[in-house]
Motif scaffolding. Structure first.
Motif, PDB file in Angstrom:
ATOM      1  N   TRP A 164       0.630  -1.209  -0.012  1.00 25.83           N
ATOM      2  CA  TRP A 164       0.052   0.013   0.101  1.00 25.83           C
ATOM      3  C   TRP A 164       0.912   1.181   0.145  1.00 25.83           C
ATOM      4  O   TRP A 164       0.625   2.230  -0.739  1.00 25.83           O
ATOM      5  CB  TRP A 164      -0.797   0.076   1.166  1.00 25.83           C
ATOM      6  N   MET A 165       1.845   1.412   0.780  1.00 20.85           N
ATOM      7  CA  MET A 165       2.610   2.514   0.869  1.00 20.85           C
ATOM      8  C   MET A 165       3.569   2.594  -0.237  1.00 20.85           C
ATOM      9  O   MET A 165       3.533   3.897  -0.826  1.00 20.85           O
ATOM     10  CB  MET A 165       3.663   2.304   2.042  1.00 20.85           C
ATOM     11  N   SER A 166       3.939   1.761  -1.224  1.00 20.29           N
ATOM     12  CA  SER A 166       4.751   1.621  -2.496  1.00 20.29           C
ATOM     13  C   SER A 166       3.700   2.431  -3.484  1.00 20.29           C
ATOM     14  O   SER A 166       4.206   3.019  -4.334  1.00 20.29           O
ATOM     15  CB  SER A 166       5.402   0.557  -2.902  1.00 20.29           C
ATOM     16  N   GLN A 167       2.333   2.008  -3.500  1.00 13.49           N
ATOM     17  CA  GLN A 167       1.583   2.485  -4.211  1.00 13.49           C
ATOM     18  C   GLN A 167       1.166   3.804  -4.176  1.00 13.49           C
ATOM     19  O   GLN A 167       0.739   4.606  -5.045  1.00 13.49           O
ATOM     20  CB  GLN A 167       0.154   1.734  -4.328  1.00 13.49           C
ATOM     21  N   SER A 168       1.017   4.235  -3.005  1.00 13.50           N
ATOM     22  CA  SER A 168       0.228   5.443  -2.691  1.00 13.50           C
ATOM     23  C   SER A 168       1.275   6.752  -2.896  1.00 13.50           C
ATOM     24  O   SER A 168       1.001   7.873  -3.194  1.00 13.50           O
ATOM     25  CB  SER A 168       0.118   5.498  -0.965  1.00 13.50           C
TER      26      SER A 168
ATOM     27  N   LEU B 131       1.593   6.716   6.009  1.00 13.20           N
ATOM     28  CA  LEU B 131       0.191   6.004   5.966  1.00 13.20           C
ATOM     29  C   LEU B 131      -0.284   5.622   7.259  1.00 13.20           C
ATOM     30  O   LEU B 131       0.515   4.873   7.953  1.00 13.20           O
ATOM     31  CB  LEU B 131       0.487   4.827   4.992  1.00 13.20           C
ATOM     32  N   ARG B 132      -1.495   5.671   7.575  1.00 16.39           N
ATOM     33  CA  ARG B 132      -2.067   5.238   8.734  1.00 16.39           C
ATOM     34  C   ARG B 132      -2.834   4.017   8.556  1.00 16.39           C
ATOM     35  O   ARG B 132      -3.480   4.031   7.594  1.00 16.39           O
ATOM     36  CB  ARG B 132      -2.863   6.278   9.453  1.00 16.39           C
ATOM     37  N   THR B 133      -3.166   3.111   9.610  1.00 18.83           N
ATOM     38  CA  THR B 133      -3.744   2.213   9.376  1.00 18.83           C
ATOM     39  C   THR B 133      -4.714   1.982  10.781  1.00 18.83           C
ATOM     40  O   THR B 133      -4.550   2.672  11.580  1.00 18.83           O
ATOM     41  CB  THR B 133      -2.852   0.550   9.424  1.00 18.83           C
ATOM     42  N   GLY B 134      -5.611   0.928  10.751  1.00 19.68           N
ATOM     43  CA  GLY B 134      -6.215   0.427  11.836  1.00 19.68           C
ATOM     44  C   GLY B 134      -5.455  -0.605  12.658  1.00 19.68           C
ATOM     45  O   GLY B 134      -4.182  -0.712  12.426  1.00 19.68           O
TER      46      GLY B 134
ATOM     47  N   GLY C 140       1.007   2.405  11.445  1.00 21.39           N
ATOM     48  CA  GLY C 140       1.332   3.374  10.356  1.00 21.39           C
ATOM     49  C   GLY C 140       2.751   2.789   9.709  1.00 21.39           C
ATOM     50  O   GLY C 140       3.382   1.852  10.578  1.00 21.39           O
ATOM     51  N   ILE C 141       2.983   3.379   8.717  1.00 20.26           N
ATOM     52  CA  ILE C 141       4.296   3.230   8.063  1.00 20.26           C
ATOM     53  C   ILE C 141       4.809   4.437   7.388  1.00 20.26           C
ATOM     54  O   ILE C 141       3.873   5.436   7.008  1.00 20.26           O
ATOM     55  CB  ILE C 141       4.297   2.326   6.834  1.00 20.26           C
TER      56      ILE C 141
ATOM     57  N   VAL D 283      -4.480   6.727   4.307  1.00 20.96           N
ATOM     58  CA  VAL D 283      -5.312   5.967   5.180  1.00 20.96           C
ATOM     59  C   VAL D 283      -5.760   4.712   4.510  1.00 20.96           C
ATOM     60  O   VAL D 283      -6.384   4.609   3.375  1.00 20.96           O
ATOM     61  CB  VAL D 283      -6.466   6.657   5.794  1.00 20.96           C
ATOM     62  N   VAL D 284      -5.444   3.530   5.243  1.00 21.13           N
ATOM     63  CA  VAL D 284      -5.948   1.975   4.678  1.00 21.13           C
ATOM     64  C   VAL D 284      -6.646   1.473   5.767  1.00 21.13           C
ATOM     65  O   VAL D 284      -6.101   1.598   6.854  1.00 21.13           O
ATOM     66  CB  VAL D 284      -4.786   1.345   3.667  1.00 21.13           C
ATOM     67  N   ASP D 285      -7.374   0.459   5.353  1.00 21.04           N
ATOM     68  CA  ASP D 285      -8.144  -0.522   6.448  1.00 21.04           C
ATOM     69  C   ASP D 285      -7.479  -1.623   6.690  1.00 21.04           C
ATOM     70  O   ASP D 285      -8.094  -2.790   6.495  1.00 21.04           O
ATOM     71  CB  ASP D 285      -9.663  -0.433   6.100  1.00 21.04           C
ATOM     72  N   LEU D 286      -6.259  -1.465   6.914  1.00 25.83           N
ATOM     73  CA  LEU D 286      -5.511  -2.697   7.433  1.00 25.83           C
ATOM     74  C   LEU D 286      -5.688  -2.857   9.049  1.00 25.83           C
ATOM     75  O   LEU D 286      -5.377  -1.940   9.582  1.00 25.83           O
ATOM     76  CB  LEU D 286      -3.941  -2.641   6.802  1.00 25.83           C
ATOM     77  N   HIS D 287      -5.804  -4.083   9.282  1.00 27.33           N
ATOM     78  CA  HIS D 287      -5.589  -4.453  10.875  1.00 27.33           C
ATOM     79  C   HIS D 287      -4.816  -5.625  11.184  1.00 27.33           C
ATOM     80  O   HIS D 287      -5.163  -6.713  11.813  1.00 27.33           O
ATOM     81  CB  HIS D 287      -7.290  -4.771  11.181  1.00 27.33           C
ATOM     82  N   GLY D 288      -3.697  -5.402  10.914  1.00 29.27           N
ATOM     83  CA  GLY D 288      -2.623  -6.619  11.131  1.00 29.27           C
ATOM     84  C   GLY D 288      -1.745  -6.421  12.385  1.00 29.27           C
ATOM     85  O   GLY D 288      -1.097  -7.435  12.739  1.00 29.27           O
TER      86      GLY D 288
END
Length: 329
Positions: A106-110, A115-118, A164-165, A204-209
């Motif tokens: 996701w970070m590479s594409q954005s 980048l923030r996540t859940g 986040g990353i 922002v992406v809805d990743l929850h890992g």
């Protein structure tokens, strides 16, 4: 080339660190590195790290000779990092298998600065998915536009650095890479203000890992001593940052609202603190409010509910009376 550096701060997490380390192994990739920093653990954590870290692909172990605190420990990891991107993991938390590959994808594409996540909040055997604050997903956003509004929970109120990353070189160029080492708690709040004020884009992406434990007795959020009060100098630093920003005055009302809310939260649980810490809480909270811009404070109190306003005004009145009494003597 190292694509991702994961900085893992460890301190006295003997009962949890095996799970943490196993999750790193399940996320290993040839272009990932795991920088595990042991902050002078004394409970047996160090022995487990020496046993397990060499078996994790891409992992290195650094040990602090003395306890230095979370900010300095993360900074040591950041200084050693070689990755294009970086993220954090606390020593009692863990990742879902394959999570980091998704995060980097996701970070590479954005193309954004961060980048923030859940995440997944863990209470014993219970799990609860926590979504990032409201914002468009998977689009470049201006960090300044997502600090407000004043009376709503926003990204500046979501100071979980492991959710986040971050682009290491862009943060370095902006002078926003490292944590303020004098802060033993609340270091993340000041750090995110730097990011939102200095960086140009985030997503922002809805990743929850990321699995975040909330029921750990050794967590810094549950300590009863003076370290709990570092949110006060953290917000002094925030206001110093805002004072030099073109939109600083406007955004100061959000910072003041958060500070006032935090003071009330700490006042409400002051009975859980050591006696000396309680006294310092009252004194330092009032002094911080007196020292910050009074027009911003009064404008903030005008928009808050009466229960919290009364507690804050009583605090300030009490401390003022004590100072006047001391001066009269």
């Amino acid at each position: 080339m190292v694509t991702l550096s994961v900085i893992v701060a460890m301190c006295d997490v003997r009962d949890f660190c095996r799970t943490t380390l196993k999750s790193l192994a399940l996320n290993a990739r040839e272009d990932f590195e795991f920088i595990v920093v042991d902050d002078a653990s004394v409970d047996g954590t160090s022995e487990i790290l020496r046993e397990m870290v060499p078996g994790i692909p891409g992992a290195v172990l650094i040990r602090n000779e003395r306890n230095m605190g979370i900010s300095a420990t993360r900074n040591i990891g950041l200084a050693a990092a070689r990755g294009r991107f970086f993220t954090f993991l606390d020593g009692d938390d863990w990742y879902a298998p394959g999570y980091l590959a998704q995060l980097v994808g996701w970070m590479s594409q954005s193309g954004v600065d961060f980048l923030r996540t859940g995440h997944v909040r863990v209470y014993g055997k219970k799990r609860k998915i926590v979504m990032p604050p409201l914002a468009p997903r998977a689009l470049p956003l201006d960090p300044l536009d997502y600090m407000g509004p004043v009376d709503a929970s926003t990204f500046i109120d979501y100071p979980s650095v492991w959710a986040g990353i971050y682009d290491r070189e862009r943060l370095r160029q902006a002078g926003a890479l490292f944590f303020e080492e004098s802060l033993r708690t609340a270091e993340d709040r000041h750090w995110f203000y730097q990011l939102h004020l200095r960086m140009r884009s985030f997503g922002v992406v809805d990743l929850h890992g990321v699995f975040y434990r909330r029921d750990v007795s050794t967590s810094l959020t549950r300590i009863p001593d003076e370290r709990q009060l570092d949110f006060l100098p953290a917000f002094r630093l925030v206001f110093g940052e805002l004072a030099h920003h073109p939109r600083g005055y406007e955004l100061s009302f959000k910072a003041m609202r958060t500070l006032c809310a935090l003071i009330v939260i700490h006042l409400d649980r002051a009975q859980d603190y050591e006696e000396v810490t309680r006294a310092l809480l009252w004194e330092r909270s009032a002094q911080t409010l007196f020292d910050l811009p009074q027009d911003i404070l009064e404008g903030t109190l005008a928009g808050m509910d009466s229960v919290r306003v009364n507690k804050l005004r009583a605090l300030m009145s009490q401390q003022m009376s004590q100072h006047q009494g001391a001066a009269a003597r």
